[in-house]
Motif scaffolding. Structure first.
Motif, PDB file in Angstrom:
ATOM      1  N   ASP A 816      -3.790  39.270  17.133  1.00  0.00           N
ATOM      2  CA  ASP A 816      -5.096  38.636  17.071  1.00  0.00           C
ATOM      3  C   ASP A 816      -4.947  37.204  17.593  1.00  0.00           C
ATOM      4  O   ASP A 816      -4.218  36.403  16.983  1.00  0.00           O
ATOM      5  CB  ASP A 816      -5.633  38.606  15.641  1.00  0.00           C
ATOM      6  CG  ASP A 816      -6.080  39.975  15.172  1.00  0.00           C
ATOM      7  OD1 ASP A 816      -6.217  40.872  16.028  1.00  0.00           O
ATOM      8  OD2 ASP A 816      -6.285  40.155  13.954  1.00  0.00           O
ATOM      9  N   LYS A 837      -3.735  46.251  23.359  1.00  0.00           N
ATOM     10  CA  LYS A 837      -4.307  46.440  22.026  1.00  0.00           C
ATOM     11  C   LYS A 837      -4.384  45.157  21.234  1.00  0.00           C
ATOM     12  O   LYS A 837      -4.181  45.128  20.023  1.00  0.00           O
ATOM     13  CB  LYS A 837      -3.507  47.497  21.249  1.00  0.00           C
ATOM     14  CG  LYS A 837      -3.537  48.867  21.907  1.00  0.00           C
ATOM     15  CD  LYS A 837      -2.770  49.898  21.100  1.00  0.00           C
ATOM     16  CE  LYS A 837      -2.809  51.259  21.788  1.00  0.00           C
ATOM     17  NZ  LYS A 837      -2.068  52.297  21.020  1.00  0.00           N
ATOM     18  N   ARG A 839      -6.634  41.683  20.014  1.00  0.00           N
ATOM     19  CA  ARG A 839      -8.001  41.217  19.810  1.00  0.00           C
ATOM     20  C   ARG A 839      -8.025  39.738  20.159  1.00  0.00           C
ATOM     21  O   ARG A 839      -7.261  38.950  19.587  1.00  0.00           O
ATOM     22  CB  ARG A 839      -8.439  41.458  18.362  1.00  0.00           C
ATOM     23  CG  ARG A 839      -8.524  42.934  18.046  1.00  0.00           C
ATOM     24  CD  ARG A 839      -9.052  43.234  16.666  1.00  0.00           C
ATOM     25  NE  ARG A 839      -8.185  42.740  15.613  1.00  0.00           N
ATOM     26  CZ  ARG A 839      -8.263  43.143  14.326  1.00  0.00           C
ATOM     27  NH1 ARG A 839      -9.175  44.037  13.980  1.00  0.00           N
ATOM     28  NH2 ARG A 839      -7.454  42.649  13.431  1.00  0.00           N
ATOM     29  N   GLN A 841     -10.183  36.094  21.480  1.00  0.00           N
ATOM     30  CA  GLN A 841     -11.390  35.314  21.664  1.00  0.00           C
ATOM     31  C   GLN A 841     -11.019  33.859  21.911  1.00  0.00           C
ATOM     32  O   GLN A 841     -10.112  33.325  21.261  1.00  0.00           O
ATOM     33  CB  GLN A 841     -12.303  35.381  20.433  1.00  0.00           C
ATOM     34  CG  GLN A 841     -13.620  34.625  20.631  1.00  0.00           C
ATOM     35  CD  GLN A 841     -14.346  34.394  19.328  1.00  0.00           C
ATOM     36  OE1 GLN A 841     -13.748  33.926  18.364  1.00  0.00           O
ATOM     37  NE2 GLN A 841     -15.636  34.717  19.309  1.00  0.00           N
ATOM     38  N   ASP A 860      -6.433  47.925  27.263  1.00  0.00           N
ATOM     39  CA  ASP A 860      -6.883  48.336  25.934  1.00  0.00           C
ATOM     40  C   ASP A 860      -6.993  47.171  24.966  1.00  0.00           C
ATOM     41  O   ASP A 860      -6.748  47.320  23.767  1.00  0.00           O
ATOM     42  CB  ASP A 860      -5.933  49.403  25.343  1.00  0.00           C
ATOM     43  CG  ASP A 860      -5.947  50.683  26.156  1.00  0.00           C
ATOM     44  OD1 ASP A 860      -6.982  50.969  26.780  1.00  0.00           O
ATOM     45  OD2 ASP A 860      -4.917  51.375  26.145  1.00  0.00           O
ATOM     46  N   ASN A 861      -7.358  46.017  25.452  1.00  0.00           N
ATOM     47  CA  ASN A 861      -7.563  44.868  24.576  1.00  0.00           C
ATOM     48  C   ASN A 861      -9.046  44.743  24.230  1.00  0.00           C
ATOM     49  O   ASN A 861      -9.929  45.068  25.038  1.00  0.00           O
ATOM     50  CB  ASN A 861      -7.103  43.588  25.277  1.00  0.00           C
ATOM     51  CG  ASN A 861      -5.625  43.632  25.618  1.00  0.00           C
ATOM     52  OD1 ASN A 861      -4.777  43.475  24.767  1.00  0.00           O
ATOM     53  ND2 ASN A 861      -5.326  43.874  26.905  1.00  0.00           N
ATOM     54  N   LEU A 862      -9.342  44.245  23.043  1.00  0.00           N
ATOM     55  CA  LEU A 862     -10.704  43.969  22.608  1.00  0.00           C
ATOM     56  C   LEU A 862     -10.929  42.470  22.719  1.00  0.00           C
ATOM     57  O   LEU A 862     -10.287  41.685  22.023  1.00  0.00           O
ATOM     58  CB  LEU A 862     -10.910  44.434  21.166  1.00  0.00           C
ATOM     59  CG  LEU A 862     -12.280  44.136  20.554  1.00  0.00           C
ATOM     60  CD1 LEU A 862     -13.396  44.820  21.347  1.00  0.00           C
ATOM     61  CD2 LEU A 862     -12.315  44.583  19.098  1.00  0.00           C
ATOM     62  N   PHE A 864     -13.493  39.361  22.434  1.00  0.00           N
ATOM     63  CA  PHE A 864     -14.763  38.865  21.921  1.00  0.00           C
ATOM     64  C   PHE A 864     -15.264  37.736  22.817  1.00  0.00           C
ATOM     65  O   PHE A 864     -14.478  36.886  23.248  1.00  0.00           O
ATOM     66  CB  PHE A 864     -14.581  38.343  20.492  1.00  0.00           C
ATOM     67  CG  PHE A 864     -14.239  39.405  19.495  1.00  0.00           C
ATOM     68  CD1 PHE A 864     -15.226  40.044  18.761  1.00  0.00           C
ATOM     69  CD2 PHE A 864     -12.915  39.773  19.287  1.00  0.00           C
ATOM     70  CE1 PHE A 864     -14.889  41.020  17.838  1.00  0.00           C
ATOM     71  CE2 PHE A 864     -12.573  40.742  18.360  1.00  0.00           C
ATOM     72  CZ  PHE A 864     -13.571  41.373  17.640  1.00  0.00           C
ATOM     73  N   ASN A 887     -10.126  47.349  29.237  1.00  0.00           N
ATOM     74  CA  ASN A 887     -10.328  46.339  28.203  1.00  0.00           C
ATOM     75  C   ASN A 887     -11.794  46.350  27.781  1.00  0.00           C
ATOM     76  O   ASN A 887     -12.710  46.495  28.611  1.00  0.00           O
ATOM     77  CB  ASN A 887      -9.950  44.965  28.737  1.00  0.00           C
ATOM     78  CG  ASN A 887      -8.483  44.889  29.112  1.00  0.00           C
ATOM     79  OD1 ASN A 887      -7.621  44.832  28.260  1.00  0.00           O
ATOM     80  ND2 ASN A 887      -8.212  44.916  30.421  1.00  0.00           N
ATOM     81  N   GLU A 888     -12.047  46.191  26.486  1.00  0.00           N
ATOM     82  CA  GLU A 888     -13.393  46.213  25.955  1.00  0.00           C
ATOM     83  C   GLU A 888     -13.885  44.796  25.759  1.00  0.00           C
ATOM     84  O   GLU A 888     -13.246  43.999  25.062  1.00  0.00           O
ATOM     85  CB  GLU A 888     -13.438  46.974  24.627  1.00  0.00           C
ATOM     86  CG  GLU A 888     -14.841  47.053  24.041  1.00  0.00           C
ATOM     87  CD  GLU A 888     -14.853  47.836  22.734  1.00  0.00           C
ATOM     88  OE1 GLU A 888     -15.909  47.868  22.082  1.00  0.00           O
ATOM     89  OE2 GLU A 888     -13.786  48.388  22.361  1.00  0.00           O
ATOM     90  N   LEU A 890     -16.730  42.489  24.149  1.00  0.00           N
ATOM     91  CA  LEU A 890     -17.744  42.559  23.108  1.00  0.00           C
ATOM     92  C   LEU A 890     -18.620  41.314  23.196  1.00  0.00           C
ATOM     93  O   LEU A 890     -18.186  40.206  22.859  1.00  0.00           O
ATOM     94  CB  LEU A 890     -17.092  42.657  21.726  1.00  0.00           C
ATOM     95  CG  LEU A 890     -18.036  42.866  20.541  1.00  0.00           C
ATOM     96  CD1 LEU A 890     -18.845  44.141  20.718  1.00  0.00           C
ATOM     97  CD2 LEU A 890     -17.239  42.935  19.246  1.00  0.00           C
TER      98      LEU A 890
END
Length: 956
Positions: A816, A837, A839, A841, A860-862, A864, A887-888, A890
């Motif tokens: 994170d 993988k 997260r 921001q 495959d990272n999230l 923000f 990568n997602e 959001l």
């Protein structure tokens, strides 16, 4: 006559002329007369005591200016002691009642000298009866062969000490004898001045020169107010003996030798001597408050004053608690920790809020973008770190310190100490002075000795205890010895407590070859080398001592030494506080180690201790140094405010560093360096001489077998740094320049003045997993080019620059990276990273920046969305070999969020580091050790910046 008839001063003047018998009669008249006689303590009673030719000043030879509590009581004790030698009448063949009656009636005085009844001593002894007194008038008396004492007699010299000289060798074959006010010199035929193998002999106020005194069990002796000049006493298998207020000077070997286990046979005097020794023991002088129940380990809060850099405050659980006494006193008061009248200092000119400037400037809209991470798996470590957060008055609590126990508290808590301290067998030596000779006291071959209130100075060594012997040493002063003060050898045991051991050329206490003493509540200071040395399979319990001002390590453990070191204050040494080298071991627990010039604890060359729950602070160099081939378990220590690094580690070592509080150090919190010690950096002449009397000893013969040494803990194969709180250090929290593998797990790295973690060099894989990296002044984690790392499961939050910056190779997996002021993740130069993988921001910059010629995979990272208008992912055209896929992103719906007042959350799993269950505790590990040579130089060079690694990393 009424007492009130004359002024008190006039009565005292009149009574000063009365002899002893008349004073006794006056005290029996009435209570008023008795009180009047008692009031003459510092006049008539003092005069009677000092005028007696049988004794000197009661505090001679150590403290003659100090007056006793009562001169009358002192005179009474001298008077009664002079009669003790006659108390064996019941053992003679004739009837007890008849013999005692005849002795009292028929005892006569025989005068010897020119113009008297006898011209020589031998003729007087020929006509003497039992218990007769032989008075020798001034002169020199010489015999051509040994004089045998066949019946109890008393031989007294007339006049001043020195007027009567005997050139005689005595052989006592009677139950008892007494000699007083004589000078003994050896006859031409033998160096033996006096010997006895069964009877009791009492020497009072004699000079013995250039000879020897031998007492064999069951014989006994009592020697008081005597001077031994180049003369020695040898006690063989003696059950009990008493030497008090004697002076020993110029010995060519040992002044007192106690040899052999106390004999099973006992003579008539043993009971009287044991009772007398017990009544005079220092243990009977118990303070009035000593019976209070011991409250064990007292605690105090040490505070940091950020407004006054020179002030270290303490918050004490009890009012005005005193920690130490004597030289180097340390007091704790309601708000300060003071030494020598000066307030100790700790400078912290920054706080967590200073390091996180964004949190002060964020508006409501910015807060809406903020992801909460406060309840992650290492929040308990951050709560400990918050204890360092300055309050409104600028004071920050640091850690719990332990007060030294007094000897009386140790007695109450430890039954083994009680048993040793109350032991009465063997030789009792009290208030004696040993000076200007080779040796003081030798205790050997299962012998027992008790030393109380003696002074040892200007000797080669003071006390030597060897060959399964046992010694009890209480309240002695040992100083200016040419070698070590106290030697313990060959399974020797005993108690060394409440002594002042200082200014010796070698160690204050030297323990080796299986010796296992209890060393309690001593002051060991100002030595020209170490305070205590434990080596060659030496053991021992070292507890509640003040060890300070020594030129080498306060406690030095080497060559398989394995002591238990607990509850000591070790401070102001000119080298390390505790050094563990050359396969040394040991349990080092709950000590305060402060203000030492080198490392607070220094571990090298196979040293493998357990260093646990210690307070290591205010060192002039590093807190803990783990040098070449150092090992050990370093757990639960508070390491703060050292001028070097908190913990300094060489990559050739294998320590396990866990659950420590490492903060407010002037350079790095933890530093791992790659350069090994250069064995050629010192000259052979600089090596330490640990061999006694220049004797060559093969230490390998003393080492335990491999099975025994590795039985307690299994060794680790990779250095491990886990579950530590590393915060508020002035440089990088964790700096790595290593050539070997390293595991970094579960640490809270918080509010350091540079990067949280810097991997400057890492040719082997460095695993950095499940750490919390927060609020650091620059980056959270920086990986330099050429380094190999694995970053897994970390939480990197709110750092003042980028979250993770990497120029190296490896894996960044399931982290994170939230709320950092620069990019969350920045890859540059020739980095080759798999980023998966995570997260991510960033409020103000890119989530992921891929620059230069970066290679690898970002997948495959999230990610923000932040408040910044910059794109979430930045990829430069030159980084074509880096694959960015799946990568997602959001996005944040500000309108819905503002209406619902719901902030984003980190879920499935919750905020990292995510650790199921409790954090891992200290693992078990083997504790084998061996000490380095006297001077080992470590030249660790740190690239970049103004930091030079360890300020001073040498160990004697």
């Amino acid at each position: 006559m009424e007492i009130a008839g004359l002024p008190l001063e006039l009565w005292r003047l009149i009574l000063a002329y009365l002899p002893l018998s008349d004073l006794g009669h006056c005290s029996l008249v009435c209570r008023a007369w008795c009180e009047l006689i008692l009031s003459l303590d510092k006049t008539r009673w003092r005069q009677l005591c000092l005028d007696s030719m049988e004794c000197k000043h009661p505090n001679w030879p150590n403290q003659p200016p100090v007056e006793p509590p009562s001169w009358r009581e002192t005179f009474k004790q001298h008077y009664l002691a002079s009669k003790m030698w006659t108390k064996n009448g019941q053992e003679l063949e004739s009837s007890n009642c008849l013999y005692l009656f005849r002795r009292k009636k028929d005892r006569k005085i025989i005068h010897v000298g020119t113009g008297w009844d006898h011209d020589d001593l031998r003729s007087a002894l020929a006509v003497a009866n039992v218990y007769d007194k032989i008075v020798l008038h001034p002169g020199i008396y010489e015999e051509q062969n040994e004089v045998v004492l066949k019946m109890p007699v008393e031989i007294i010299g007339e006049g001043k000490l020195g007027d009567v000289t005997l050139l005689v060798g005595f052989d006592q074959r009677c139950p008892t004898a007494r000699l007083c006010n004589l000078v003994f010199m050896p006859a031409w035929f033998s160096p033996v001045l006096y010997k006895t193998s069964s009877g009791h002999v009492q020497f009072d106020n004699c000079n013995l020169e250039n000879g020897q005194v031998h007492v064999y069990g069951p014989g006994t002796c009592q020697i008081k107010f005597c001077t031994f000049s180049q003369c020695s006493i040898n006690l063989h298998w003696v059950v009990v003996s008493l030497l008090e207020n004697c002076e020993f000077t110029g010995s060519e070997n040992n002044s007192v030798t106690v040899e052999g286990y106390p004999a099973s046979d006992r003579n008539w005097a043993c009971k009287h001597l044991a009772a007398l020794a017990k009544s005079k023991s220092f243990l009977n002088a118990v303070p009035s408050d000593s019976k209070q129940p011991c409250d064990g380990l007292r605690t105090l809060e040490i505070l940091v004053n950020r407004n006054h850099p020179s002030e270290l405050n303490t918050e004490v659980g009890s009012k005005d608690q005193k920690l130490d006494s004597g030289v180097g006193e340390l007091y704790t008061t309601k708000g300060q920790l003071v030494e020598h009248g000066e307030v100790l200092t700790l400078e912290t000119d920054y706080s967590d809020s200073d390091l996180n400037t964004a949190s002060e400037n964020e508006d409501d809209e910015q807060l809406a973008y903020k992801l909460s991470y406060q309840s992650h798996g290492l929040s308990h470590l951050l709560e400990r770190t918050e204890r360092f957060r300055p309050q409104g008055d600028g004071i920050t609590p640091l850690q719990t310190a332990l007060a030294l126990r007094t000897f009386q508290q140790e007695l109450q808590m430890d039954k083994e100490v009680q048993a040793l301290a109350s032991s009465l067998q063997g030789c009792h030596i009290r208030k004696c002075l040993f000076r200007d000779g080779k040796g003081g006291v030798l205790v050997c071959v299962q012998a027992q000795a008790r030393l109380e209130g003696n002074m040892f100075r200007d000797l080669t060594y003071a006390v030597r205890c060897i060959q399964n012997a046992k010694i009890i040493m209480l309240k002695n002063e040992i100083c200016h010895c040419k070698a070590s003060g106290v030697f313990m050898r060959l399974s020797a045991q005993g108690l060394i407590a409440d002594n002042n051991i200082h200014s010796n050329a070698e160690a204050g206490v030297d323990i080796r070859k299986g010796a296992n003493p209890l060393i309690l509540c001593n002051r060991i200071h100002s030595g020209l080398r170490s305070g205590i040395v434990v080596l060659g399979n030496g053991k021992g319990i070292i507890r509640s001592n003040r060890i300070y001002g020594n030129k080498e390590a306060g406690i030095y453990i080497l060559y398989n030494g394995n002591p238990v070191v607990s509850g000591n204050h070790i401070y102001q040494g000119l080298a390390a506080g505790i050094a563990v080298n050359e396969n040394g071991r040991g349990q080092i627990v709950e000590n305060i180690i402060r203000e030492n010039q080198w490392g607070g604890a220094d571990i090298r060359r196979g040293g493998d201790p357990v260093l646990k729950n210690n307070l290591i602070c205010h060192g002039h160099s590093d807190g803990v140094v783990v040098g070449e081939r150092g090992k050990g378990l370093i757990e639960g220590n508070t390491i703060y405010c050292n001028k070097g690094c908190g913990v300094w580690i060489m990559s050739s070592s294998l320590p396990h560093i866990t659950s420590n509080q490492i903060s407010h150090n002037s350079i790095y919190g933890v530093a791992v360096f790659c350069r090994k010690d250069d064995a050629n950096d010192y000259q052979p002449s600089q090596r330490g001489n640990f061999n006694e009397d220049s004797e060559l000893i093969n230490w390998e013969n003393d080492l335990d077998s491999e099975e025994e040494r590795f039985s307690s803990r299994q060794p680790i194969s990779v250095a491990l740094i886990e579950s530590n709180s590393i915060s508020h250090n002035r440089a990088v929290g964790l700096y790595i320049k290593s050539s070997e593998a390293l595991n970094i797990m579960g640490n809270a790295i918080h509010a350091n003045h540079e990067n949280g973690i810097t991997v400057f060099q890492s040719s082997q894989l460095t695993r950095i997993s499940n750490n919390s990296v927060t609020l650091n002044t620059i980056c959270g984690i920086l990986v330099e080019a050429g380094c190999r790392v694995e970053l897994r499961g970390n939480g990197v939050y709110d750092n003042n620059s980028h979250g993770i910056t990497s120029k190296g190779d490896g894996v960044i997996l399931e982290n994170d990276i939230i709320g950092n002021h620069g990019c969350a993740l920045k890859l540059l130069e020739t980095a080759d990273m798999k980023v998966m993988k995570n997260r991510i921001q960033s409020h103000h910059d890119y989530g992921i920046a891929v620059l230069d010629q970066v290679k690898g995979l970002v997948q495959d990272n999230l990610i923000f969305q932040g408040k910044s208008s910059k794109t979430v992912i930045q990829k430069m055209p030159m980084a074509e070999k880096c694959i960015v896929q799946n990568n997602e992103l959001l996005a944040f719906n500000s309108q819905n969020s503002c209406k619902s007042h719901v902030t984003w959350k980190l879920e499935n799993p919750p905020a990292r580091p995510y650790i199921e269950g409790q954090p891992t505790g200290a693992s078990t590990m083997q504790t084998s050790q061996r000490t380095a040579s006297v001077t080992t130089r470590i030249a660790a060079r740190v690239e970049g910046g103004c930091h030079n690694g360890s300020i001073f990393c040498s160990i004697l």
